[in-house]
Design an enzyme around this catalytic site. Structure first.
Site, PDB file in Angstrom:
ATOM      1  N   HIS A 263      13.823  53.008  59.323  1.00  0.00           N
ATOM      2  CA  HIS A 263      13.040  52.292  58.365  1.00  0.00           C
ATOM      3  C   HIS A 263      13.500  51.600  57.536  1.00  0.00           C
ATOM      4  O   HIS A 263      14.887  50.962  57.538  1.00  0.00           O
ATOM      5  CB  HIS A 263      12.748  53.366  57.053  1.00  0.00           C
ATOM      6  CG  HIS A 263      11.818  52.940  56.735  1.00  0.00           C
ATOM      7  ND1 HIS A 263      12.094  52.649  55.666  1.00  0.00           N
ATOM      8  CD2 HIS A 263      10.830  53.518  56.823  1.00  0.00           C
ATOM      9  CE1 HIS A 263      10.924  52.435  54.921  1.00  0.00           C
ATOM     10  NE2 HIS A 263       9.733  53.278  55.351  1.00  0.00           N
ATOM     11  N   ASP A 319       7.216  59.090  60.180  1.00  0.00           N
ATOM     12  CA  ASP A 319       5.970  59.105  61.355  1.00  0.00           C
ATOM     13  C   ASP A 319       6.063  60.331  61.872  1.00  0.00           C
ATOM     14  O   ASP A 319       6.034  60.694  63.219  1.00  0.00           O
ATOM     15  CB  ASP A 319       5.871  57.589  61.776  1.00  0.00           C
ATOM     16  CG  ASP A 319       4.978  56.573  60.705  1.00  0.00           C
ATOM     17  OD1 ASP A 319       4.011  57.568  60.446  1.00  0.00           O
ATOM     18  OD2 ASP A 319       5.703  56.012  60.543  1.00  0.00           O
TER      19      ASP A 319
HETATM   20  N1  COA Z   1      15.228  52.655  67.986  1.00  0.00           N
HETATM   21  C1  COA Z   1      16.389  52.252  68.153  1.00  0.00           C
HETATM   22  N2  COA Z   1      17.336  50.964  67.681  1.00  0.00           N
HETATM   23  C2  COA Z   1      16.639  50.540  66.810  1.00  0.00           C
HETATM   24  C3  COA Z   1      14.798  51.654  66.170  1.00  0.00           C
HETATM   25  C4  COA Z   1      14.928  52.325  66.393  1.00  0.00           C
HETATM   26  N3  COA Z   1      13.570  53.288  66.531  1.00  0.00           N
HETATM   27  N4  COA Z   1      15.046  50.888  64.700  1.00  0.00           N
HETATM   28  C5  COA Z   1      16.062  49.716  64.803  1.00  0.00           C
HETATM   29  N5  COA Z   1      16.935  49.484  65.513  1.00  0.00           N
HETATM   30  C6  COA Z   1      17.570  48.428  65.376  1.00  0.00           C
HETATM   31  C7  COA Z   1      17.231  47.492  66.386  1.00  0.00           C
HETATM   32  O1  COA Z   1      16.738  47.649  67.647  1.00  0.00           O
HETATM   33  C8  COA Z   1      18.429  46.496  65.296  1.00  0.00           C
HETATM   34  O2  COA Z   1      19.856  46.535  66.406  1.00  0.00           O
HETATM   35  P1  COA Z   1      20.283  45.407  65.994  1.00  0.00           P
HETATM   36  O3  COA Z   1      20.754  44.684  64.526  1.00  0.00           O
HETATM   37  O4  COA Z   1      21.273  45.490  67.076  1.00  0.00           O
HETATM   38  O5  COA Z   1      19.378  44.142  66.232  1.00  0.00           O
HETATM   39  C9  COA Z   1      18.647  46.962  64.304  1.00  0.00           C
HETATM   40  O6  COA Z   1      18.690  48.176  64.644  1.00  0.00           O
HETATM   41  C10 COA Z   1      17.617  46.995  63.255  1.00  0.00           C
HETATM   42  O7  COA Z   1      16.591  47.166  63.029  1.00  0.00           O
HETATM   43  P2  COA Z   1      15.229  45.670  62.840  1.00  0.00           P
HETATM   44  O8  COA Z   1      13.813  45.893  63.587  1.00  0.00           O
HETATM   45  O9  COA Z   1      15.667  44.229  62.238  1.00  0.00           O
HETATM   46  O10 COA Z   1      14.968  46.646  61.247  1.00  0.00           O
HETATM   47  P3  COA Z   1      13.893  46.454  60.718  1.00  0.00           P
HETATM   48  O11 COA Z   1      13.968  46.432  58.757  1.00  0.00           O
HETATM   49  O12 COA Z   1      13.299  44.804  61.004  1.00  0.00           O
HETATM   50  O13 COA Z   1      12.686  47.561  61.342  1.00  0.00           O
HETATM   51  C11 COA Z   1      11.490  49.473  61.573  1.00  0.00           C
HETATM   52  C12 COA Z   1      11.816  48.555  60.814  1.00  0.00           C
HETATM   53  C13 COA Z   1      10.343  50.727  61.545  1.00  0.00           C
HETATM   54  C14 COA Z   1       9.984  48.811  62.080  1.00  0.00           C
HETATM   55  C15 COA Z   1      12.256  49.577  64.028  1.00  0.00           C
HETATM   56  O14 COA Z   1      13.308  50.722  62.759  1.00  0.00           O
HETATM   57  C16 COA Z   1      11.370  50.245  64.501  1.00  0.00           C
HETATM   58  O15 COA Z   1      10.779  49.458  65.664  1.00  0.00           O
HETATM   59  N6  COA Z   1      10.755  51.660  64.158  1.00  0.00           N
HETATM   60  C17 COA Z   1      10.571  52.369  65.274  1.00  0.00           C
HETATM   61  C18 COA Z   1       8.750  52.149  64.825  1.00  0.00           C
HETATM   62  C19 COA Z   1       8.478  52.912  63.504  1.00  0.00           C
HETATM   63  O16 COA Z   1       8.958  54.781  63.871  1.00  0.00           O
HETATM   64  N7  COA Z   1       7.848  52.542  62.755  1.00  0.00           N
HETATM   65  C20 COA Z   1       7.470  53.488  61.364  1.00  0.00           C
HETATM   66  C21 COA Z   1       8.072  52.990  60.237  1.00  0.00           C
HETATM   67  S1  COA Z   1       7.724  53.939  58.836  1.00  0.00           S
END
Ligand code: COA
Length: 383
Positions: A263, A319
């Site tokens: 998140h 979710d």
């Molecule tokens: N599974 C594995 N790795 C994950 C992850 C997941 N669900 N979510 C984040 N990461 C990792 C990323 O690869 C990144 O790693 P790095 O620093 O080595 O590159 C790090 O955690 C940070 O991720 P980032 O995408 O920069 O975080 P964000 O704040 O931009 O994104 C989300 C947040 C929610 C989009 C992201 O956690 C995600 O894609 N989750 C899955 C989708 C989801 O559940 N969405 C609903 C949100 S309520």
């Protein structure tokens, strides 16, 4: 050379873009409030209609206010017959979120007052949309399976009426309670992406149908509301609790994200996930079928104890267990995100009204990083 202000963090992380009275998300301690009321108290004691009222009027209703409010919402549930006819023309394979987005936009076409943005007219339209979205979602479920939509009933509360229209029979108390909790928990969440997009559209003085259509489009993506559908698909792909560990290791090796985990704001467990985990567990125990809960739980445990997830503070978000709760309530998997929208309209409406009250065009800047002063090259001399 003219200087440009420094760019905000990528993805606007940590940037405060507006003041709001609606909800407070504290991502460091995992706390969520709607106008000062803890989400745990609301999930335990309130109904979804009470929560909508709280978000719109910044106070809990008394008994008479709540009854009146429920009546007003129930009176607006029917769809324009022309819209039902229009939906019958859609290809049956259209994703329910695309139908909802198009249906909400079309509601504007059937509303002769769509462009009236005076405060009372805006509120009326948002109330109508909140009342009609469950009907739209349920109608598409019937239409795509070759059945006639079921007319809404005014004697049932929002969650019960929705399940009745969806399934064609009165739902059990367990189903209604599970859905009501889900609707309460997803109703608002600070400046999330879809709420922000609703506020951006409102800030241009566009009508509420445009703002809600924008928000639905933003919610659809799997990084936001679309994650509940993807989380369930992932549990189905795993198939059984024994497969979890092998699936998890394969996902890690292939740098695949676990849907429903991580998140932008929560760096501890999302409090909504705490509540929904227990709801999912209770539903599994009641039905005697623990399969989906056990898959989700085992996968969560695998992630929680792995250094990759610990180092990045990645926990289950709303979710993750929503998927298990909705599946056990008999909701088709591709209808999960429309149900998220059916709840979040409460928050979108509250933020649209808040934006109108103290509006200024939201118009940030981009940092230009392309070439400058390029000489013009005529068409026939370009390589
Ligand atoms: N599974 C594995 N790795 C994950 C992850 C997941 N669900 N979510 C984040 N990461 C990792 C990323 O690869 C990144 O790693 P790095 O620093 O080595 O590159 C790090 O955690 C940070 O991720 P980032 O995408 O920069 O975080 P964000 O704040 O931009 O994104 C989300 C947040 C929610 C989009 C992201 O956690 C995600 O894609 N989750 C899955 C989708 C989801 O559940 N969405 C609903 C949100 S309520």
């Amino acid at each position: 050379m003219t200087s440009q202000p420094a760019a905000a963090a990528k993805g606007l992380e940590g940037v405060v873009v507006a003041q709001t009275q609606k909800s407070k998300v504290d991502g460091t301690i995992g706390k969520l409030h709607y106008h000062g009321y803890n989400i745990f108290d609301l999930a335990e004691n309130a109904s979804f209609e009470e929560v909508i009222y709280l978000l719109w009027y910044d106070k809990l209703p008394n008994r008479a206010e709540l009854e009146q409010f429920k009546k007003e919402l129930a009176a607006e549930r029917a769809l324009p017959p022309e819209l039902i006819e229009m939906m019958k023309q859609f290809p049956k394979g259209t994703h329910p979120m695309a139908v909802l987005r198009t249906g909400v936009s079309a509601m504007g076409a059937f509303d002769p007052t769509a462009e009236d943005s005076r405060p009372e007219a805006t509120k009326e339209k948002l109330r109508r949309l909140t009342a009609v979205m469950p009907t739209l979602i349920a109608a598409w479920e019937r239409i795509r399976s070759g059945q006639e939509p079921i007319a809404p009933r005014a004697d049932l509360d929002l969650a019960a009426n929705f399940l009745y229209m969806m399934k064609g029979e009165e739902p059990s108390k367990t189903e209604v309670d599970a859905l009501d909790t889900f609707l309460i928990l997803l109703a608002d969440h600070g400046m999330n992406a879809s709420t922000f997009s609703a506020r951006v559209t409102t800030s241009t003085l566009a009508d509420v149908y445009s703002a809600v259509t924008t928000a639905i489009g933003t919610l659809k993506g799997p990084a936001h509301g679309g994650a509940n559908e993807k989380a369930m698909q992932q549990f189905m792909e795993i198939g059984s609790p024994e497969n979890v560990q092998a699936w998890f290791e394969h996902a890690l090796a292939n740098e695949r994200r676990i849907m429903g985990i991580g998140h932008r704001v929560y760096k501890v467990e999302d409090p909504r996930a705490t509540i929904l985990r227990e709801r999912a567990r209770a539903l599994a125990e009641q039905s005697g079928d623990r399969r989906w809960f056990d898959i989700a739980y085992n996968l969560e445990q695998a992630a929680r104890s792995h250094p990759y997830f610990i180092e990045r503070s990645l926990y289950a978000n709303v979710d993750y267990y929503s998927a298990v709760v909705l599946y056990q309530t008999g909701i088709p998997v591709d209808q999960f995100t429309p149900l998220f929208a059916m709840s979040r309209i409460a928050g979108w409406a509250a933020h649209i009204i808040e934006q109108w009250v103290d509006n200024r065009l939201i118009r940030p800047r981009g940092e230009y990083i392309g070439p400058v002063d390029q000489p013009w090259v005529p068409l026939d001399r370009r390589s």
